[in-house]
Write an enzyme that holds these catalytic residues in place. Structure first.
Site, PDB file in Angstrom:
ATOM      1  CG  ASP A  71      -0.326  -0.032   2.524  1.00  0.00           C
ATOM      2  OD1 ASP A  71       0.717  -0.714   2.667  1.00  0.00           O
ATOM      3  OD2 ASP A  71      -0.829   0.622   3.457  1.00  0.00           O
TER       4      ASP A  71
ATOM      5  CG  HIS B 212       6.003  -0.017   9.632  1.00  0.00           C
ATOM      6  ND1 HIS B 212       4.892  -0.581  10.195  1.00  0.00           N
ATOM      7  CD2 HIS B 212       5.753   0.063   8.295  1.00  0.00           C
ATOM      8  CE1 HIS B 212       4.005  -0.853   9.243  1.00  0.00           C
ATOM      9  NE2 HIS B 212       4.505  -0.462   8.084  1.00  0.00           N
TER      10      HIS B 212
HETATM   11 ZN   LIG Z   1       3.591  -0.230   6.141  1.00  0.00          ZN
END
Ligand SMILES: [Zn+2]
Length: 256
Positions: free
Chosen positions: A61, A115
């Site tokens: 995404d 992340h």
């Molecule tokens: Zn991500």
């Protein structure tokens, strides 16, 4: 010199797409590529030609539209050197300390692993704006898919060194659910309670809560506030190092 124009639009379920445009040079960059068709439609509506993609990290995404945009526009794809193998179509790998030039505007690149292991963010000091991907969210921070709490705390500490008036453009509209969690760990933070109420009003009117300023996040985002006495009391770590308070807060959010 013209200002850097920042055009923001919703994409997919809860992503934001961003187009950065420098009118003097005609340079236009997409920050991440959540949805190539949506980005192309926005470019057409603005009458802009895409010259660059600035990727923050490899997730679909964020980089899933790279190849289609490159095929249709011939744009140059800039992305994290540490994750170059996972950035489709990358042309210019960048990392800590590098500069990305858009016309007469410049962004400094910061490595912010946590992340993902190769996550980077783009800081436009002159425009008082930063594109922080999934490292920092309004009232939250990214999940630790590929990094440790210590890495993420180090990454967030780099952001905390920027000026208070920096506008933070994160990649998702997660603020209202983040506010619900934040209130459980800092229930007595008045600035947080006021912000949560303001966020609820904006979302009820279908308005974005992004960007926020670094000053707002410093005052209300529990992931930037491990020194807070109230937060420390709630998570049961009154005297621990900041990184341990951050790690516990992140773990509580994962289970929230
Ligand atoms: Zn991500």
């Amino acid at each position: 010199m013209s200002e850097l124009t920042i055009h923001m639009f919703p994409c997919l379920a809860d992503n934001y797409g961003y187009l950065l445009h420098d009118a003097d040079s005609g340079v236009t960059a997409a920050v991440d590529t959540p949805d190539a068709a949506a980005i192309l439609a926005q470019l057409e509506a603005k009458g802009w030609r895409l010259t660059h993609v600035l990727n923050t990290h490899h997730h679909a995404d964020h980089a899933g539209g790279n190849l289609e945009l490159k095929r249709q526009t011939g744009c140059t794809i800039v992305g994290p050197r540490a994750d170059a193998a996972r950035i489709p179509g990358i042309d210019v790998p960048v990392g800590a300390g590098d500069e990305v030039v858009l016309g007469r505007h410049r962004a400094r690149v910061f490595d912010t692993p946590g992340h993902t292991r190769g996550h980077i963010v783009y800081y436009f000091a002159d425009a008082h704006a930063a594109f922080v991907g999934d490292t920092l969210f309004a009232l939250g921070c990214g999940r630790l898919f590929e990094g440790t709490p210590a890495q993420m705390w180090s990454s967030l500490s780099k952001i905390l060194a920027w000026p208070d008036d920096t506008r933070l453009y994160c990649a998702h509209e997660y603020t209202q659910s983040n506010a619900r969690f934040a209130l459980t760990v800092e229930p007595d933070n008045d600035a947080l309670r006021q912000r949560a109420a303001a966020v609820a009003r904006r979302r009820a009117a279908n308005l974005p809560t992004v960007p926020s300023t670094l000053a707002e996040e410093r005052a209300t985002n529990p992931f930037l506030r491990p020194a807070s006495r109230g937060l420390r009391a709630t998570v049961g770590l009154p005297d621990a190092p900041d990184v341990d308070v951050f790690a516990k807060t992140r773990a509580l959010k994962d289970a929230f």
